[in-house]
Structures are given as structure tokens and as C-alpha cells.
Scaffold this motif. Structure first.
Motif, PDB file in Angstrom:
ATOM      1  N   PHE A  92       0.835  -1.197   0.000  1.00 34.09           N
ATOM      2  CA  PHE A  92       0.000   0.000   0.000  1.00 34.09           C
ATOM      3  C   PHE A  92       0.872   1.251   0.000  1.00 34.09           C
ATOM      4  O   PHE A  92       0.721   2.142  -0.822  1.00 34.09           O
ATOM      5  N   GLY A  94       3.972   1.427  -0.791  1.00 34.81           N
ATOM      6  CA  GLY A  94       4.733   1.467  -2.043  1.00 34.81           C
ATOM      7  C   GLY A  94       3.933   2.158  -3.133  1.00 34.81           C
ATOM      8  O   GLY A  94       4.445   2.991  -3.869  1.00 34.81           O
ATOM      9  N   TYR A  97       3.634   5.840  -2.377  1.00 32.87           N
ATOM     10  CA  TYR A  97       4.936   6.439  -2.662  1.00 32.87           C
ATOM     11  C   TYR A  97       5.058   6.727  -4.162  1.00 32.87           C
ATOM     12  O   TYR A  97       5.483   7.802  -4.568  1.00 32.87           O
ATOM     13  N   GLN A  98       4.641   5.759  -4.958  1.00 34.58           N
ATOM     14  CA  GLN A  98       4.707   5.962  -6.409  1.00 34.58           C
ATOM     15  C   GLN A  98       3.802   7.098  -6.857  1.00 34.58           C
ATOM     16  O   GLN A  98       4.169   7.904  -7.693  1.00 34.58           O
ATOM     17  N   LYS A 105      10.736  13.699  -7.056  1.00 34.73           N
ATOM     18  CA  LYS A 105      10.898  13.580  -5.616  1.00 34.73           C
ATOM     19  C   LYS A 105      11.107  14.926  -4.930  1.00 34.73           C
ATOM     20  O   LYS A 105      10.915  15.061  -3.747  1.00 34.73           O
ATOM     21  N   ASP A 109      11.065  21.123  -7.500  1.00 33.46           N
ATOM     22  CA  ASP A 109      10.602  20.846  -8.860  1.00 33.46           C
ATOM     23  C   ASP A 109       9.088  20.908  -8.941  1.00 33.46           C
ATOM     24  O   ASP A 109       8.513  21.487  -9.867  1.00 33.46           O
TER      25      ASP A 109
ATOM     26  N   PHE B 146      -8.870  -3.141   0.676  1.00 36.89           N
ATOM     27  CA  PHE B 146      -7.954  -3.872  -0.188  1.00 36.89           C
ATOM     28  C   PHE B 146      -7.558  -5.140   0.528  1.00 36.89           C
ATOM     29  O   PHE B 146      -7.707  -5.265   1.733  1.00 36.89           O
ATOM     30  N   THR B 192       6.558  -4.891  -6.032  1.00 33.86           N
ATOM     31  CA  THR B 192       6.823  -3.741  -5.175  1.00 33.86           C
ATOM     32  C   THR B 192       8.176  -3.915  -4.502  1.00 33.86           C
ATOM     33  O   THR B 192       9.026  -3.063  -4.567  1.00 33.86           O
ATOM     34  N   VAL B 211       9.372  -1.359  -7.473  1.00 30.12           N
ATOM     35  CA  VAL B 211       9.560  -0.165  -6.651  1.00 30.12           C
ATOM     36  C   VAL B 211      10.916  -0.234  -5.971  1.00 30.12           C
ATOM     37  O   VAL B 211      11.786   0.574  -6.231  1.00 30.12           O
ATOM     38  N   VAL B 230      12.247   2.165  -8.891  1.00 30.26           N
ATOM     39  CA  VAL B 230      12.327   3.402  -8.117  1.00 30.26           C
ATOM     40  C   VAL B 230      13.654   3.421  -7.369  1.00 30.26           C
ATOM     41  O   VAL B 230      14.518   4.244  -7.612  1.00 30.26           O
ATOM     42  N   VAL B 250      14.823   5.930 -10.198  1.00 31.25           N
ATOM     43  CA  VAL B 250      14.854   7.168  -9.425  1.00 31.25           C
ATOM     44  C   VAL B 250      16.187   7.240  -8.691  1.00 31.25           C
ATOM     45  O   VAL B 250      17.013   8.096  -8.942  1.00 31.25           O
TER      46      VAL B 250
END
Lengths: 124, 316
Positions: A92, A94, A97-98, A105, A109, B146, B192, B211, B230, B250
Motif C-alpha cells: 500500500f 509502495g 509512494y509511487q 521527488k 521541482d 484492499f 513492489t 519499486v 524506483v 529514481v
């Protein structure tokens, strides 16, 4: 915050404390209070429910002063449940965060682009 | 404090909680109150900690009358075998935290082996219309609806050598995935947290998204390959990409050894890219602070399609 949602998170927090060590009721609340606000007796019902579900067993230890203390100990079943909750929580977070990092980040910006958009809209 | 305990008791009686449960709850409460007092907590803070006795009683009454339900018995051995129809296969996997290994075998059966199979775990494994589907049957709904998986197992999927996988979709939250020696037309992996390990693959078009798991690609050949991460690291070794190799990270680093690609698109915020004996014809590189460097013995010209970096360097 949605009560069901908070309950789920607190449950994971309680499990995370007991995965490390056997702890008695009041000390669990204290450990949680170091990080989050748990001032409304939301923890005891969780302890009781998870004990009923056989995720914890309890045993009493005499204390020097006052009543003997009930220690909560995680069972294997409890541990498996903890892993499930933890992975679902990670998934969740994760995802969250995305989502929040879709525009990058760095605050500067995001702020810069936001300002550009605002000024563009204003000039229309 | 007396009033709190008395109020709690009368509320629990009202809610028809059994006598021994009430005794148990009250003695727990007394213990907590005495622990709190030992720490010298003020009465005011203590009252705040105990909260409203009515609400507490209601919450506790909801918990108590539950009766343990017997566990569902499911397939103990956890082996599923299918006779493949045709020469192609599609795979769909949707799991939470299982480690999964896909491998090619000499036998001519498709097999799914679920190890550490716990009896209260349930998986749906089906093979229909040349599609192998694996997911978790029983899901509990939790935070905001969920769902939760059923814990974790390790799953091995055996695929006969003669079979080409037309479409491969693997969705997992935090299990690792290992894929060995398969030919796949369209590969799609989404994780993830789990790591991804691929070796000996022949891929037409591959898209991998993670991720914070690490991705490793060894001894493989791909027409197109795209790896998004990420914060996980991406590593490529002895791998040939005929056309486009796209790497987006990232903060994850990218490393390539003894590999090649026609076009490399490498985009990163703060991850570094490092290539040793990594031969590319064209490069598109953008980063905020990440660097990109190449160390090759054969000097071949590289056409730079795009180079945009705030503070990162390119070293060729």
C-alpha cells in the motif's frame, strides 16, 4: 482518519512490538505512545481480540509493586499474520509512494511546475 | 478510577458479556491502572488514556462472542500438473508474497509445485485456453477494502522446453521471482519489493517494473527490454538487446557487463550507470545527479541522441 483504517494500522503496530519481545499491556501502550497518539484506549481491545484469535498467548509475572502483569507473547500463527499485514502495508505504502512521487521527488521541482501552471492559468 | 471500573463493568453486563470475561477484563484494566500509577502518571492523563468506558465496553463486547471456526482443509501436497495443449502458453500470476521460480524442464508436463503449503492457504491454479493462471483464492478484506493474501509459500512452475510463452504476466507484492531458460514473446513483471532474477531468456518484448526490488538479467537475448525501478538496482550481464534497452530509475543504480544494445535510453534521478564491455550504438541519457560511464576495450563511436543532466557526468 477512518476508524477501520486506523484500527488496521494500530494492529500492525502492536504486532510489530510483540514480534521483538514479550511485553505487558501498559508497556505496549507506552512504546506506541513514543511515536503515535494512542490516548484513547484503542490498544487494549486489539490485544484482547488478537489473543482470542490465538495470535498471542499470555502469562502472568509478579511485579514488585501492585498487581501481577499479564505479558503477551506472539504465537507462530501471530507471526504469520504479522508478515501478511506487513507485506500488505508495504504494498500500500509502495503504491502511495509511487503516486506522490509521480511528479518527481524534489519539492522545488513540484513547486516550480505548480507555479508555472498557476501563472499560465492566470494569464489566460 | 473506581468509577471508570464500575462504569465499565455495568456496561459490559448490559452487553451480556459473560461473568468470567468481565472479571478478566477488569483485572487487566486494574493492572494497567496500577502500572500507569507506578510511573507516576497524573489522574488527568490516566483518564485520557482509559477513555470512555461505554465505548471501550462496546468494542470489547464485539470481540468476545466469537467462536473459532474450523480451518478449511485444502490440497496438502500442492502439486498441480497439466498436459499442455498446443505449443504456446500464456501465464498470469497474481500473488502477494510468494517466491516464484519459473524454469524449463525436459518433461512434457506443465507443473506447478507449491512448497511449504499451509493448510489454511488456498491458491487457484488453472489451465484453460492455453493459459496458466495462479492466484490466491481466498482473500480477506482489510484496510479500506484492499485485500490480504494468505501468507507466503515458495512456488515452482515447470514449463516443458518445447513450449513458447506467448504472454507472461507476473504480479507480486513482495515475493522474489526467478525465471530460467524460457522463450517469451511478451514479458511483463510487476513487483513492489521482490527481487527479480532472470537468466537464459529469449524475449521479444519485456517490461519490468519494480519499486524497490533489484533486477538482474543474465545471459539473455531480447528484442526490446524496459526496466523501471524506483530504488532497486538494475544489473545486466552477458545480455544482448537487439533494439531498445530502456532503463528508468529514481535512485537505483544501473550496471551492465559484457552486454550490448542498439539504443540505450537511460533516465535516472540520482542513480549511476556503469558499463564495462557494454557496447551500444546510440545513447539517450538524462539525469539530475546520476552519472553514466562506459569502459570498453573496443572503441566504437556512439551516437548521442540526447544528453541532459543537471549535475551528472558522462564518461565514455
Amino acid at each position: 482518519m477512518n476508524a477501520q483504517f486506523k484500527k488496521g494500522i494500530l494492529e500492525l503496530c502492536v504486532l510489530s512490538i510483540l514480534v521483538e519481545d514479550d511485553v505487558y499491556g501498559y508497556a505496549i501502550i507506552n512504546k506506541l505512545s513514543e511515536f503515535i497518539d494512542v490516548s484513547d484506549n484503542s490498544i487494549y481491545p486489539i490485544l484482547r481480540r488478537l489473543t482470542n484469535e490465538h495470535y498471542f498467548t499470555t502469562y502472568l509475572v509478579e511485579s514488585n509493586e501492585g498487581a501481577p502483569r499479564k505479558y503477551y507473547q506472539m504465537t507462530e500463527k501471530g507471526f504469520n499474520y504479522y508478515l501478511e499485514l506487513r507485506s500488505e502495508w508495504n504494498a500500500f505504502i509502495g503504491g502511495v509512494y509511487q503516486i506522490i512521487n509521480q511528479g518527481g521527488k524534489k519539492n522545488e521541482d513540484i513547486l516550480r511546475r505548480f507555479k508555472e501552471r498557476i501563472s499560465k492559468n492566470a494569464s489566460k | 478510577m473506581k468509577t471508570f471500573l464500575e462504569d465499565l463493568k455495568s456496561e459490559l453486563v448490559k452487553m451480556q458479556v459473560s461473568e468470567d470475561k468481565i472479571q478478566d477484563i477488569l483485572s487487566d484494566m486494574e493492572e494497567m491502572i496500577s502500572s500507569a500509577k507506578e510511573e507516576g502518571i497524573s489522574d488527568e492523563d490516566l483518564m485520557a488514556k482509559l477513555g470512555d468506558p461505554k465505548r471501550l465496553a462496546r468494542e470489547l463486547a464485539e470481540i468476545e462472542p466469537k467462536v473459532e471456526k474450523p480451518h478449511e482443509e485444502t490440497n496438502q501436497d500442492g502439486v498441480y500438473a497439466f498436459d499442455p495443449i498446443g505449443e504456446t502458453l500464456s501465464i498470469r500470476t497474481k500473488l502477494t508474497s510468494d517466491d516464484v521460480t519459473y524454469q524449463s524442464v525436459d518433461s512434457n508436463m506443465i507443473r506447478v509445485i507449491i512448497k511449504d503449503h499451509k493448510k489454511d492457504h488456498k491458491y487457484n491454479v488453472t489451465y484453460e485456453n492455453q493459459t496458466l493462471t495462479i492466484d490466491e483464492g481466498k482473500m480477506r478484506t482489510f484496510f479500506f477494502g484492499f485485500s490480504f493474501g494468505n501468507g507466503s509459500s515458495s512456488i515452482i512452475i515447470e514449463i516443458p522446453k518445447s513450449i513458447t510463452i506467448e504472454s507472461f504476466k507476473h504480479n507480486i507484492v513482495n515475493g522474489d521471482v526467478v525465471i530460467q531458460s524460457l522463450a517469451v514473446s511478451s514479458l511483463n513483471i510487476n513487483t513492489t519489493e521482490g527481487d527479480i532474477d532472470m537468466s537464459g531468456l529469449i524475449i521479444q518484448d519485456g517490461v519490468i517494473h519494480t519499486v524497490n526490488g533489484d533486477v538482474k538479467v543474465f545471459k539473455s537475448v531480447a528484442k526490446m527490454l524496459r526496466l523501471d525501478s524506483v530504488s532497486g538496482d538494475v544489473e545486466i550481464q552477458n545480455t544482448e538487446v537487439e533494439h531498445d534497452l530502456t532503463i528508468n530509475t529514481v535512485s537505483g543504480d544501473f550496471e551492465a557487463n559484457e552486454s550490448s544494445a542498439e539504443n540505450l535510453y537511460f533516465h535516472t534521478v540520482s542513480g549511476d550507470g556503469n558499463g564495462v564491455e557494454f557496447y551500444i550504438k546510440r545513447l539517450s541519457f538524462s539525469s539530475i545527479s546520476g552519472d553514466f560511464s562506459l569502459k570498453n576495450t573496443r572503441k566504437e563511436p556512439i551516437e548521442i541522441l540526447k544528453k541532459k543532466s543537471l549535475s551528472g557526468d558522462i564518461n565514455l
